[in-house]
Design an enzyme around this catalytic site. Structure first.
Site, PDB file in Angstrom:
ATOM      1  N   GLY A 159       5.753   1.372   9.890  1.00 38.35           N
ATOM      2  CA  GLY A 159       7.361   2.021  10.447  1.00 38.35           C
ATOM      3  C   GLY A 159       7.203   3.323  10.060  1.00 38.35           C
ATOM      4  CB  THR A 160       6.143   5.585   7.341  1.00 37.11           C
ATOM      5  OG1 THR A 160       6.650   4.930   6.512  1.00 37.11           O
ATOM      6  CG2 THR A 160       6.322   7.275   7.135  1.00 37.11           C
ATOM      7  CG  ASN A 185      16.382   0.684   4.205  1.00 36.59           C
ATOM      8  OD1 ASN A 185      17.086   1.414   4.993  1.00 36.59           O
ATOM      9  ND2 ASN A 185      15.884   1.267   3.264  1.00 36.59           N
ATOM     10  CD  GLN A 242      14.382  -3.758   5.872  1.00 38.76           C
ATOM     11  OE1 GLN A 242      14.581  -4.964   5.681  1.00 38.76           O
ATOM     12  NE2 GLN A 242      13.607  -3.153   5.037  1.00 38.76           N
ATOM     13  CB  SER A 271       7.096  -2.155   9.325  1.00 41.32           C
ATOM     14  OG  SER A 271       6.463  -2.354   8.589  1.00 41.32           O
ATOM     15  CG  HIS A 292       5.215  -4.065   4.888  1.00 44.95           C
ATOM     16  ND1 HIS A 292       5.879  -3.883   3.614  1.00 44.95           N
ATOM     17  CD2 HIS A 292       5.394  -2.821   5.492  1.00 44.95           C
ATOM     18  CE1 HIS A 292       6.423  -2.872   3.345  1.00 44.95           C
ATOM     19  NE2 HIS A 292       5.942  -2.005   4.587  1.00 44.95           N
ATOM     20  CB  THR A 298     -11.769   2.490  14.781  1.00 43.54           C
ATOM     21  OG1 THR A 298     -12.705   3.693  15.147  1.00 43.54           O
ATOM     22  CG2 THR A 298     -12.259   1.191  15.260  1.00 43.54           C
ATOM     23  CB  CYS A 304      11.055   4.654  -0.242  1.00 42.75           C
ATOM     24  SG  CYS A 304      10.569   3.337   1.058  1.00 42.75           S
TER      25      CYS A 304
END
Ligand SMILES: Cc1ncc(COP(=O)(O)O)c(C=O)c1O
Length: 398
Positions: A81-82, A161, A190, A210, A212, A248, A337
């Site tokens: 996401g970042t 979030n 989210q 994202s 995860h 890659t 974070c």
């Protein structure tokens, strides 16, 4: 550890920090292990082993595209996401500067959006931060009022979030339809896989995902980029991802993301209802059995049912988090974070909370691996632990 139905008593724990990250689904791990073993080719190679890898990557792209009802080539795989958020905001600043030097956002965005805007401000961009109400919601009319002839981008997240507020992104998109030169970005990290959102129907030009956060692997995500919009690449090199993201491709993670998306979509409706029931269970218990608690966010008007933010003024978030951890209940203080920083949450402050309220807040966030027993246990531990901590604080004040 695979919990849920086959959980063993001795390794029981209630992981309720799913907004920080989720437990990887065993089916995702199995797909990734298979790809690592068998499909090791470079998707750019011309020979058969490379072609096999490329084919798998394009199948994965189609899975994600189908989930968003968009075209496969509108999906760009990123490291998460970042990166996707940086790609849009910094990319628009670079590619569309000739159109204007103004962007609009909210004060409660994730740091990967917020800090990019801070950076652009230092570079001379005019950035409007819209106000939010006490539940953290942006008013769509304010977005329109803030537009100028210089506006090139509006960036407002879907689900917050920290507090779970659902932003009216469909309505914002509809209003922006009248301004074709203004692009619209939504950070859906989210919400994707939990609350449906179709970028083209909602006039969204860029959308961030994202892996995860939906029981997929870490270090993978993607950006939906509406066709015909150009963005420069943050990374220069081999020109992968149609020139948008050199390097890659991380094929095992891409395949894992696609599997996670399929599983999330299958369970979307069922789990939305489960989260609603569970959130209601927690609210009823704390309202009936605790005092000195403030519920933050949009609880009356349908915030995301899988995120619940509570303040216990006078207590410290870290103390609560560790006290719950001792009882095998894992929650968080603000977002992952920023949870190691001492200051009150920027998000809660923007919603008008006092420092004391913000410094005593915890976030409970649910995911697909949770079972009702986790929620019951969380409630039992909360109603036992919080009064004990409150009593200690009163003793110390005397
Ligand atoms: C709303 C939001 N946006 C972006 C991100 C960043 O995603 P990633 O961890 O994949 O870089 C997060 C992660 O916490 C998030 O919650």
């Amino acid at each position: 550890m695979n919990r849920g139905n086959c959980r063993k008593e001795e390794d029981w724990l209630a992981y309720l920090d799913n907004s920080a990250t989720t437990e990887t689904d065993p089916a995702v791990i199995s797909v990734m292990a298979d790809v690592m073993k068998k499909i090791y080719g470079n998707p750019s190679s011309l020979h058969g082993i490379g072609v096999k890898a490329e084919r798998l990557m394009e199948q994965a792209r189609k899975v994600v595209a189908d989930a968003l009802s968009c075209l496969p080539h509108e999906i760009v795989f990123t490291s998460g996401g970042t990166e996707a958020n940086n790609m849009v905001i910094r990319g628009v600043a670079e590619a569309y500067h000739h159109r204007g030097n103004h962007m609009i956002t909210s004060p409660i965005e994730h740091p990967s959006v917020y800090h990019v805007f801070q950076y652009l401000k230092q570079k001379g961009w005019k950035i409007t931060e819209l106000p939010v109400d006490s539940s953290g919601r942006v008013n769509p009319a304010d977005v329109e009022t803030a537009l100028t002839d210089e506006t090139v981008l509006v960036s407002v997240m879907h689900v917050n979030n920290e507090v779970g507020t659902i932003q009216p992104v469909e309505e914002i998109g509809n209003r922006l339809k009248k301004y074709p030169k203004v692009m619209f970005h939504v950070d859906a990290v989210q919400s994707f896989g939990k609350i449906p959102l179709h970028p083209s129907r909602s006039h969204i030009d860029f959308l961030t995902i994202s892996g995860h956060k939906l029981h997929g692997p870490k270090g993978i995500g993607c950006l939906y980029k509406r066709k015909n919009l150009t963005l420069p690449s943050l990374l220069l090199g081999g020109g992968q991802e149609r020139g948008l993201r050199s390097g890659t491709e991380n094929l095992p993670a891409i395949a894992g993301l696609a599997k996670a998306v399929l599983l999330a979509k299958e369970a979307e409706e069922t789990f939305y209802q489960k989260y609603q029931t569970w959130k209601e269970m927690i609210l009823t218990r704390i309202e009936n059995e605790l005092t000195g608690v403030k519920i933050n966010g949009d609880i009356d008007d349908g915030g995301a049912p899988y995120i619940l933010n509570l303040s216990f003024p006078g207590l410290k978030s870290e103390v609560i988090v560790h006290a719950l951890e001792k009882e095998q209940v894992y929650v968080s203080s603000k977002s992952a974070c920023s949870s190691k920083k001492e200051e009150p949450s920027r998000v809660l402050k923007a919603m008008g909370l006092t420092d004391q309220e913000a410094l005593g807040s915890i976030r409970i966030s649910m995911g697909r691996m949770n079972v009702e027993e986790d929620i019951k246990q969380c409630c039992d531990v909360l109603v036992r632990t919080i009064p004990a901590l409150q009593k200690v604080m009163k003793v110390h004040k005397r």
